[in-house]
Design an enzyme around this catalytic site. Structure first.
Site, PDB file in Angstrom:
ATOM      1  N   VAL A 102       1.756  -1.739  -6.562  1.00  9.13           N
ATOM      2  CA  VAL A 102       2.080  -2.817  -7.490  1.00  9.13           C
ATOM      3  C   VAL A 102       2.331  -2.235  -8.880  1.00  9.13           C
ATOM      4  O   VAL A 102       1.650  -1.310  -9.321  1.00  9.13           O
ATOM      5  CB  VAL A 102       0.961  -3.887  -7.499  1.00  9.13           C
ATOM      6  CG1 VAL A 102      -0.344  -3.330  -8.012  1.00  9.13           C
ATOM      7  CG2 VAL A 102       1.358  -5.116  -8.285  1.00  9.13           C
TER       8      VAL A 102
ATOM      9  N   GLU B  91       0.863  -1.203   0.000  1.00  9.83           N
ATOM     10  CA  GLU B  91       0.000   0.000   0.000  1.00  9.83           C
ATOM     11  C   GLU B  91       0.891   1.243   0.000  1.00  9.83           C
ATOM     12  O   GLU B  91       1.730   1.406   0.876  1.00  9.83           O
ATOM     13  CB  GLU B  91      -0.908  -0.034   1.237  1.00  9.83           C
ATOM     14  CG  GLU B  91      -1.552   1.290   1.627  1.00  9.83           C
ATOM     15  CD  GLU B  91      -2.400   1.908   0.516  1.00  9.83           C
ATOM     16  OE1 GLU B  91      -3.266   1.213  -0.031  1.00  9.83           O
ATOM     17  OE2 GLU B  91      -2.173   3.109   0.211  1.00  9.83           O
TER      18      GLU B  91
ATOM     19  N   GLN C 167     -13.573   7.389   3.605  1.00 11.81           N
ATOM     20  CA  GLN C 167     -14.140   8.223   2.536  1.00 11.81           C
ATOM     21  C   GLN C 167     -15.628   8.527   2.683  1.00 11.81           C
ATOM     22  O   GLN C 167     -16.080   9.573   2.207  1.00 11.81           O
ATOM     23  CB  GLN C 167     -13.857   7.595   1.165  1.00 11.81           C
ATOM     24  CG  GLN C 167     -12.362   7.473   0.872  1.00 11.81           C
ATOM     25  CD  GLN C 167     -12.085   6.744  -0.426  1.00 11.81           C
ATOM     26  OE1 GLN C 167     -12.525   7.144  -1.492  1.00 11.81           O
ATOM     27  NE2 GLN C 167     -11.362   5.638  -0.334  1.00 11.81           N
TER      28      GLN C 167
ATOM     29  N   LYS D 127     -20.591  -0.165  -5.735  1.00 11.10           N
ATOM     30  CA  LYS D 127     -19.266  -0.100  -5.086  1.00 11.10           C
ATOM     31  C   LYS D 127     -19.329   0.780  -3.832  1.00 11.10           C
ATOM     32  O   LYS D 127     -19.241   2.001  -3.917  1.00 11.10           O
ATOM     33  CB  LYS D 127     -18.230   0.410  -6.095  1.00 11.10           C
ATOM     34  CG  LYS D 127     -18.039  -0.564  -7.274  1.00 11.10           C
ATOM     35  CD  LYS D 127     -16.996  -0.114  -8.243  1.00 11.10           C
ATOM     36  CE  LYS D 127     -16.900  -0.995  -9.467  1.00 11.10           C
ATOM     37  NZ  LYS D 127     -16.573  -2.410  -9.238  1.00 11.10           N
TER      38      LYS D 127
ATOM     39  N   CYS E 172     -19.464   4.680  -4.279  1.00 18.10           N
ATOM     40  CA  CYS E 172     -20.615   5.287  -3.635  1.00 18.10           C
ATOM     41  C   CYS E 172     -21.460   6.080  -4.627  1.00 18.10           C
ATOM     42  O   CYS E 172     -21.455   7.315  -4.633  1.00 18.10           O
ATOM     43  CB  CYS E 172     -20.221   6.189  -2.464  1.00 18.10           C
ATOM     44  SG  CYS E 172     -21.680   6.610  -1.497  1.00 18.10           S
TER      45      CYS E 172
ATOM     46  N   CYS F  56     -26.311   2.164   0.906  1.00 21.63           N
ATOM     47  CA  CYS F  56     -25.992   3.545   0.578  1.00 21.63           C
ATOM     48  C   CYS F  56     -26.843   4.474   1.439  1.00 21.63           C
ATOM     49  O   CYS F  56     -28.052   4.615   1.196  1.00 21.63           O
ATOM     50  CB  CYS F  56     -26.289   3.771  -0.913  1.00 21.63           C
ATOM     51  SG  CYS F  56     -25.796   5.392  -1.475  1.00 21.63           S
TER      52      CYS F  56
ATOM     53  N   ALA G  58     -18.571   0.852   0.785  1.00 23.39           N
ATOM     54  CA  ALA G  58     -17.850   0.244   1.908  1.00 23.39           C
ATOM     55  C   ALA G  58     -18.636  -0.931   2.481  1.00 23.39           C
ATOM     56  O   ALA G  58     -18.057  -1.939   2.912  1.00 23.39           O
ATOM     57  CB  ALA G  58     -17.611   1.285   3.000  1.00 23.39           C
ATOM     58  N   ALA G  59     -19.957  -0.810   2.474  1.00 22.94           N
ATOM     59  CA  ALA G  59     -20.797  -1.884   3.006  1.00 22.94           C
ATOM     60  C   ALA G  59     -20.650  -3.142   2.151  1.00 22.94           C
ATOM     61  O   ALA G  59     -20.647  -4.270   2.679  1.00 22.94           O
ATOM     62  CB  ALA G  59     -22.256  -1.434   3.041  1.00 22.94           C
TER      63      ALA G  59
HETATM   64  C1  UQ1 Z   1     -22.117  -0.759   6.406  1.00 28.72           C
HETATM   65  O1  UQ1 Z   1     -21.922  -1.953   6.682  1.00 28.72           O
HETATM   66  C2  UQ1 Z   1     -21.014   0.056   6.071  1.00 28.72           C
HETATM   67  O2  UQ1 Z   1     -19.752  -0.460   6.075  1.00 28.72           O
HETATM   68  C3  UQ1 Z   1     -18.978  -0.217   7.159  1.00 28.72           C
HETATM   69  C4  UQ1 Z   1     -21.219   1.368   5.711  1.00 28.72           C
HETATM   70  O3  UQ1 Z   1     -20.161   2.084   5.293  1.00 28.72           O
HETATM   71  C5  UQ1 Z   1     -19.640   3.066   5.992  1.00 28.72           C
HETATM   72  C6  UQ1 Z   1     -22.531   1.955   5.748  1.00 28.72           C
HETATM   73  O4  UQ1 Z   1     -22.689   3.138   5.467  1.00 28.72           O
HETATM   74  C7  UQ1 Z   1     -23.641   1.138   6.118  1.00 28.72           C
HETATM   75  C8  UQ1 Z   1     -24.995   1.758   6.160  1.00 28.72           C
HETATM   76  C9  UQ1 Z   1     -23.440  -0.200   6.418  1.00 28.72           C
HETATM   77  C10 UQ1 Z   1     -24.599  -1.110   6.773  1.00 28.72           C
HETATM   78  C11 UQ1 Z   1     -24.803  -1.132   8.241  1.00 28.72           C
HETATM   79  C12 UQ1 Z   1     -25.986  -1.130   8.858  1.00 28.72           C
HETATM   80  C13 UQ1 Z   1     -26.004  -1.156  10.347  1.00 28.72           C
HETATM   81  C14 UQ1 Z   1     -27.271  -1.031   8.159  1.00 28.72           C
END
Ligand code: UQ1
Length: 446
Positions: free
Chosen positions: A109, A66, A74, A339, A194, A374, A341-342
């Site tokens: 990389v 990295e 972000q 795409k 996002c 989202c 984070a969730a």
């Molecule tokens: C989530 O898992 C996640 O990853 C860490 C996010 O990114 C920051 C989110 O914004 C959301 C909403 C989730 C989903 C988590 C719940 C509790 C609905």
């Protein structure tokens, strides 16, 4: 010896980065490393998966490649762009975020050699691995739009973008300094990380002019999106159409930003359904979501990617389609999820389980269903929490209608998620909200 190897040896003799000195646990030369697990990228996905693997397999087995010193959360950028949070609260030192048990090589990389189980870094290190996890994210291509970088770098230009830490604070200063006029928000003709953020910042701007500056009547707000829909999931799209109508926001679909002219404060858009049709619009504030694409190394790594440069994975197992000892997760894959984070969190759980099965010579049973989430912030105290799967069906966690704008979901986005991110997800303990969904909806999802 070819020219590249000469260069590599030459560089390696001189090279000794502080990161390497700090984390190197072997006495091997800096130019040749071996490990059981190599993780490419220490962003959201890379950090989550390297922590999970380190937690399971202990010290000395994991290398993370990295290049950056700072790790950004972000999802906070939308709130920073609207002056709700400070940039300083969005980042930590990379060395404090990456797992302590992993060895961090501060480099990126350059060349993938999956047939030889080896990569070469830009500084000339070679790293041999048994298993590789690719999580290189998405690259922001501001330079793909003529005039855009020049405009962003000019402090007086009123052209801004929440997508880069370099320009996110300019979003707030430009907004605050505006007396009225045309505000234009864009969505590019490329994959986007996002995909809700380009309109979240618009809702927060609208809220600012309506409720704080109290000069909403002096501004025209327009969202020009390359997409053919306001949002990919019908349930939330219906809710968002009602919101834009109520808030007097103009929405134009299939309009792609192709040029910025900072000298005359004009933006040029193209109609994606009739490429000859171009529109030149005067702006007083232009918020740009840049075109995005895979990192340069992936664009040159044909054997691991599809034609567009995204890592080709089985969309259920996240295993590479050609090389069984390679997995990928996060924004760099070709799996057709949103795409976010969730999504990376849910994928990290699947990759960890399937990697374990592979090591134990069992079948890969963990399945990623395309889950993404989202939190569509619509004002300084409201949020629609979209959650859905590959088939774009809602997959809601809470036992209420999440298409409704809610204060509780705003607080979750603003205050709970950053805590969860830094204390749980980056440490390898967050698998997404599946467990909560099962508790809240015991009969809906078994
Ligand atoms: C989530 O898992 C996640 O990853 C860490 C996010 O990114 C920051 C989110 O914004 C959301 C909403 C989730 C989903 C988590 C719940 C509790 C609905």
């Amino acid at each position: 010896m070819n020219m590249n190897s000469v260069l590599r040896v030459f560089k390696s003799k001189r090279y000794s980065s502080p990161a390497l000195r700090q984390f190197s646990m072997s006495s091997t030369r800096y130019d040749n490393h071996s490990c059981k697990f190599l993780v490419i990228g220490g962003g959201t996905a890379g950090c989550a998966i390297s922590s999970k693997i380190s937690n399971s397999y202990g010290s000395d087995g994991v290398i993370v490649l990295e290049p950056n010193n700072l790790h950004y959360y972000q999802p906070l950028f939308t709130l920073i762009g609207a002056g709700i949070k400070k940039l300083d609260s969005s980042h930590k030192e990379m060395k404090s975020v990456l797992p302590k048990k992993a060895k961090w090589i501060k480099d990126s990389v350059a060349v993938f050699e999956p047939e030889a189980n080896k990569v070469t870094s830009n500084e000339g290190h070679t790293i041999n691995y048994e298993y590789m996890i690719i999580s290189t994210g998405l690259q922001l291509n501001f330079n793909a739009i003529p005039g855009l970088e020049e405009a962003l770098n000019d402090d007086d230009s009123k052209v801004c973008s929440i997508y880069s830490p370099k320009y996110v604070t300019k979003t707030w200063t430009s907004m605050k300094d505006l007396n009225g006029g045309n505000l234009i928000f864009t969505y590019p003709n490329s994959p986007v990380k996002c995909p809700g953020a380009p309109q979240k910042i618009m809702y927060l701007a609208e809220d600012y002019f309506r409720n704080i500056a109290k000069n909403r009547n002096d501004v025209n707000i327009t969202y020009n999106s390359s997409l053919g829909v306001i949002f990919g999931v019908k349930k939330y799209a219906d809710a968002l159409w009602k919101i834009v109508k109520k808030r007097d926001i103009n929405v134009n679909l299939r309009r792609n930003l192709i040029e910025v002219k900072p000298d005359t404060s004009e933006a040029v858009f193209q109609n994606l359904d009739n490429l000859d049709e171009k529109f030149t619009v005067k702006y007083d504030l232009l918020h740009v979501t840049p075109p995005m694409g895979p990192s340069k190394a992936l664009l040159n790594a044909k054997s691991v990617t599809n034609a567009s440069g995204f890592v080709e994975v089985n969309k259920s197992t996240m295993q590479h389609v050609k090389f069984p000892n390679i997995f990928a997760l996060g924004d760099c894959t070709d799996s057709p999820n949103s795409k976010t984070a969730a999504a990376a969190a849910a994928q990290s759980c699947v990759v960890e389980k399937n990697l374990k099965s592979l090591l134990n010579k069992k079948s890969l049973d963990a399945v990623y269903d395309g889950y993404a989430s989202c939190p569509l912030v619509t004002s300084r105290n409201r949020c629609v929490l979209a959650e859905f799967d590959y088939s774009l069906n809602p997959m809601e966690t809470f036992p209420f209608n999440q298409a409704k704008e809610r204060l509780s979901m705003y607080i979750m986005k603003k205050d709970a998620m950053p805590l969860l991110y830094w204390n749980v997800m980056t440490k390898g303990y967050w698998n997404g909200p599946e467990i909560m969904r099962k508790i809240f909806n015991p009969f809906k999802f078994n």
